[in-house]
Design an enzyme around this catalytic site. Structure first.
Site, PDB file in Angstrom:
ATOM      1  N   SER A   1     -33.627  -7.003   5.170  1.00  0.00           N
ATOM      2  CA  SER A   1     -32.847  -5.751   5.212  1.00  0.00           C
ATOM      3  C   SER A   1     -33.708  -4.658   4.395  1.00  0.00           C
ATOM      4  O   SER A   1     -34.371  -5.165   3.687  1.00  0.00           O
ATOM      5  CB  SER A   1     -31.355  -5.548   4.513  1.00  0.00           C
ATOM      6  OG  SER A   1     -31.586  -5.551   2.976  1.00  0.00           O
ATOM      7  N   ASP A   2     -34.093  -3.395   4.736  1.00  0.00           N
ATOM      8  CA  ASP A   2     -34.633  -2.437   3.849  1.00  0.00           C
ATOM      9  C   ASP A   2     -33.733  -2.277   2.481  1.00  0.00           C
ATOM     10  O   ASP A   2     -32.568  -2.687   2.433  1.00  0.00           O
ATOM     11  CB  ASP A   2     -34.742  -1.241   4.249  1.00  0.00           C
ATOM     12  CG  ASP A   2     -36.261  -0.497   3.806  1.00  0.00           C
ATOM     13  OD1 ASP A   2     -36.592  -1.053   2.542  1.00  0.00           O
ATOM     14  OD2 ASP A   2     -36.573   0.323   4.284  1.00  0.00           O
ATOM     15  N   TYR A   3     -34.447  -1.713   1.523  1.00  0.00           N
ATOM     16  CA  TYR A   3     -33.794  -1.605   0.332  1.00  0.00           C
ATOM     17  C   TYR A   3     -32.430  -1.121   0.094  1.00  0.00           C
ATOM     18  O   TYR A   3     -32.212   0.065   0.373  1.00  0.00           O
ATOM     19  CB  TYR A   3     -34.703  -0.654  -0.484  1.00  0.00           C
ATOM     20  CG  TYR A   3     -34.832  -0.743  -1.973  1.00  0.00           C
ATOM     21  CD1 TYR A   3     -35.842  -1.311  -2.822  1.00  0.00           C
ATOM     22  CD2 TYR A   3     -33.851  -0.383  -2.835  1.00  0.00           C
ATOM     23  CE1 TYR A   3     -35.860  -1.488  -4.401  1.00  0.00           C
ATOM     24  CE2 TYR A   3     -33.812  -0.432  -3.916  1.00  0.00           C
ATOM     25  CZ  TYR A   3     -34.702  -1.085  -4.795  1.00  0.00           C
ATOM     26  OH  TYR A   3     -34.689  -1.040  -6.312  1.00  0.00           O
ATOM     27  N   SER A   4     -31.613  -1.874  -0.170  1.00  0.00           N
ATOM     28  CA  SER A   4     -29.953  -1.543  -0.314  1.00  0.00           C
ATOM     29  C   SER A   4     -29.674  -1.029   1.068  1.00  0.00           C
ATOM     30  O   SER A   4     -28.353  -0.413   1.037  1.00  0.00           O
ATOM     31  CB  SER A   4     -29.896  -0.306  -1.552  1.00  0.00           C
ATOM     32  OG  SER A   4     -30.342   0.580  -1.233  1.00  0.00           O
ATOM     33  N   ALA A   5     -30.248  -1.351   1.936  1.00  0.00           N
ATOM     34  CA  ALA A   5     -29.700  -0.730   3.259  1.00  0.00           C
ATOM     35  C   ALA A   5     -28.258  -1.445   3.829  1.00  0.00           C
ATOM     36  O   ALA A   5     -27.541  -0.610   4.365  1.00  0.00           O
ATOM     37  CB  ALA A   5     -30.831  -1.063   4.536  1.00  0.00           C
TER      38      ALA A   5
END
Ligand code: BGC
Length: 746
Positions: free
Chosen positions: A264-268
């Site tokens: 996932s992207d950062y904290s997505a």
């Protein structure tokens, strides 16, 4: 490790250990320091969870990573090594031009070089995976992250995407080999099309546009063997990417045949709650796992809830096993079970980091990225005997690396001043002046920039104003005495990159004031534009005889600029995004569609598509750029007026350098499908060839046109070609009218 042994390992893991493999934390969770690239906040991990974590991002350095690896492996019950990931975007310590500048090279060879050098430096520093390349198609200069992309065209993005992967992972994708790093394409999907250019915003695209213009970049990475992919922050069809099962399972895995890791992207994953898609972190974990996110980057979802979801029967353990398997496979491919440090080696790190060979390459690529957009009276190249004033906030700046590079020592980036002094030696008649700040006062207050002036004029910051007035006076006086002036202007580093969307894409007022004052005393102005996005340059061009876009050129930026200014190297870059006349034209891109009332002339009159207060043509189109030579094109000739699915044809031109300087010309082939079962773009790039031409030299440049080049998604969403009339254009930019028609008979 053999596949059997790897399977045994997977079977032997507890559920908590499996979940651990799917967790990525930022470096500060494990040690002090590290690059922070997203919102900070505790993941509420206990010591046991920390011990099981499978990967970390944002920390580099052979020694530090060896220590982390030893500690983590000792704590992990099966002693599974961690993966070390990092944003190695346009170089690691030897910094190359930002990706948009690399797009401007139109050169897969140069991009491959960049990726190769980056991989060597990064792996010596202990890293295993880079979060690169970003292959998002970008068409709106307001979006701050256009700097990380290679531009607006799907064909060019795909061409360069393959080169990135080859450079990072090697010809055979054997990432165990020394100096090779696993690549990660991002951001899946269509992160480059946020509404209004606002970062993280919703994306509204038809499925046809998604498939035709946005997916090819990722597809090229997959075909090249890319090991990992990253989700995007945006929604598509109202669904956040990290929870979009159709996107990841049907399209990415089944159709596009991706079998690597999805991170996932950062904290997505957790952000799906704010999107109002997931109810809470537990729901977010379920949605993401179902949709196909393997690793959860810095969020509480998997680490706090995934094991329980499996125990409660809400998530099938099979999905978790598949995800863990992919992680273990990459660790094995990197050889980490045998050598958990991979190439991390302090001695080697010292030896190769910023070595002469890499710096030379950085200079060549930087020079290859510069786009000369104006050169009236052939003011460039400069002559060494001329008296020159180099003026502006980028004249002496070392801040040339862009917002996604984290050099250990930014002072090692060569400034324009250093580059020019080094090239000309001591007897040169060149003065260097700061001239102005880079950022305007209100902006500086907002960003808390210390070195620049802060806020409105008042007693407290009188010194800042006094300094700027003195700079201005000094610059104007130097300009008045000089034969020619080189203005070094541009965007502040904080104005480009993630979270840096803008509605005003002009230079700051203080820099424009400087330029206006300087042009009152000297008309021989060459302006260099340091930027991460297309800017409105109309006024700048009015005051300048030459304008060259130099992006954020990296470590050897200053030396490359000096050599190009003085003709030791030649400008050869082409615009990878259209440069608008006005921000109101955004998004603006060359491969748009015909309307029923097309505005072919760019005129500002009623009842045709366009604006009544501005042309609808860009200031400079995609593909545009000048050289020091004067290159002319013959008319396009075709080997036949007809082609079929089995019989290709050849379109060719002769290019001639009629100037007095050597030139490198980027010859571009565009195709236009005149009618189709759905409307077709006015033209689309299908081929690029770079040719070197000595003064007086001519060369023939030929492109083979084959049936696959004519395919598109037809009315039934089948990817096919249709019989009918086509036009092949060959020229030096996307607006060339040099074309010839042929019939495709199917
Ligand atoms: C960016 C990614 C980046 C990640 C890790 C995110 O904010 O969108 O491009 O790779 O952070 O640093």
């Amino acid at each position: 490790m053999t596949n059997e042994a790897l399977k045994e390992l997977l079977n032997d893991l507890s559920l908590e250990e499996k979940v651990g493999q799917l967790i990525q934390v930022s470096a500060d969770t494990l040690v002090e320091g590290g690059i922070v690239t997203g919102p900070t906040g505790s993941l509420e991990l206990n010591a046991e969870q920390v011990a099981l974590v499978g990967s970390v991002l944002g920390k580099a350095g052979a020694k530090a990573l060896r220590e982390i690896q030893d500690k983590q492996m000792a704590a992990q019950p099966h002693h599974i090594p961690m993966l070390f990931m990092y944003d190695v975007i346009n170089g690691f310590q030897t910094i190359f031009p930002i990706a948009l500048g690399l797009g401007a090279t139109f050169s897969p060879e140069m991009v491959e070089t960049v990726a190769e050098v980056s991989a060597k430096e990064a792996t010596a520093s202990g890293l295993h995976v880079t979060f690169s390349p970003m292959v998002d198609t970008v068409r709106d200069a307001r979006w701050g992250r256009v700097m990380e992309s290679t531009g607006e065209d799907p064909y060019l993005n795909g061409l360069l995407a393959k080169a990135w992967i080859k450079g990072y992972q090697g010809n055979d994708n054997d990432v165990r080999k020394e100096g090779k790093i696993a690549a990660c394409f991002k951001h899946f999907a269509a992160y480059g099309a946020p509404e209004g250019g606002r970062d993280y915003d919703n994306v509204e695209l038809s499925e046809r546009t998604l498939r035709e213009d946005y997916l090819p970049g990722y597809q090229a990475c997959i075909e090249a063997g890319c090991k990992m992919g990253m989700t995007s922050f945006n929604t598509i069809n109202r669904i956040p990417s990290s929870g979009n099962k159709w996107l990841m399972r049907d399209v990415l895995r089944d159709e596009m045949k991706f079998d690597g890791i999805m991170i996932s992207d950062y904290s997505a994953v957790e952000e799906m709650i704010k999107h109002s898609f997931a109810k809470d972190p537990r729901d977010a974990a379920k949605l993401a796992m179902d949709a196909g996110v393997d690793i959860d980057m810095v969020s509480r979802a998997y680490v706090q809830h995934l094991a329980k979801l499996v125990r409660d029967g809400e998530v099938d353990e099979k999905l978790v096993d598949e995800a863990v398997w992919r992680v273990l496979v990459l660790k094995n491919e990197l050889g980490l079970f045998e050598n958990p440090y991979k190439d991390g080696d302090e001695e080697k790190e010292k030896l190769i980091t910023l070595c002469e060979e890499f710096r030379t390459k950085a200079k060549e690529v930087a020079a290859g990225s510069f786009v000369l957009v104006q050169n009236k009276e052939e003011i460039l190249p400069l002559a060494k005997k001329e008296k020159i004033a180099v003026i502006g906030p980028y004249a002496m700046s070392h801040d040339l690396h862009g917002s996604w590079s984290f050099p250990n020592n930014p002072e090692l980036q060569i400034s324009v001043e250093q580059g020019v002094k080094e090239l000309l030696g001591s007897d040169a008649d060149v003065t260097f002046c700061q001239g102005s700040y880079c950022m305007d006062p209100e902006e500086q207050t907002k960003y808390g920039v210390k070195e620049e002036r802060t806020g409105a004029r008042c007693e407290e910051n009188e010194a800042f104003y006094a300094k700027e007035e003195a700079w201005l006076e000094e610059a104007v006086s130097a300009a008045a005495k000089a034969d020619k002036v080189v203005m070094c202007l541009g965007e502040h580093n904080l104005h480009t990159g993630e979270g840096a969307s803008k509605v005003d894409i002009r230079l700051s007022d203080c820099q424009m004031t400087l330029l206006r004052k300087v042009q009152e005393v000297n008309k021989n102005i060459v302006t260099l534009i340091f930027t991460g996005r297309p800017l409105e340059l109309r006024e700048v061009e009015k005051y300048s005889k030459a304008v060259m876009v130099v992006w954020l050129p990296g470590t050897e930026g200053g030396s490359a600029i000096a050599e190009v200014l003085y003709g030791a190297m030649r400008p050869q870059g082409r615009l990878p995004m259209s440069f608008p006349v006005s921000v109101g034209q955004e998004p603006i891109y060359y491969n748009h569609f015909m309307t029923g009332r097309p505005n072919d002339t760019g005129r500002r009159v009623g009842y045709i598509s366009g604006y009544i207060d501005e042309t609808c043509k860009p200031l400079h189109p995609f593909g545009y750029g000048l050289t020091y030579g004067k290159v002319t094109y013959s008319k396009v000739t075709l080997s036949s007026e007809k082609m079929t699915s089995t019989a290709s044809l050849t379109a060719s031109v002769t290019v001639t350098n009629e100037g007095v300087h050597p030139a490198t010309e980027t010859v571009q082939l565009y195709l236009r499908d005149v009618t189709g079962s759905v409307i077709r773009p006015v033209r689309a790039l299908k081929g690029v060839k770079k040719v070197d031409l000595m003064p007086g030299e001519s060369k023939e440049v030929a492109f083979e046109i084959t049936e696959p080049m004519l395919r598109f998604y037809d009315i039934n969403m089948n990817y096919v070609s249709e019989a009918g009339e086509e036009i092949a254009y060959i020229g030096s930019d996307a607006e060339t009218e040099n074309g010839a028609s042929f019939t495709f008979e199917g």
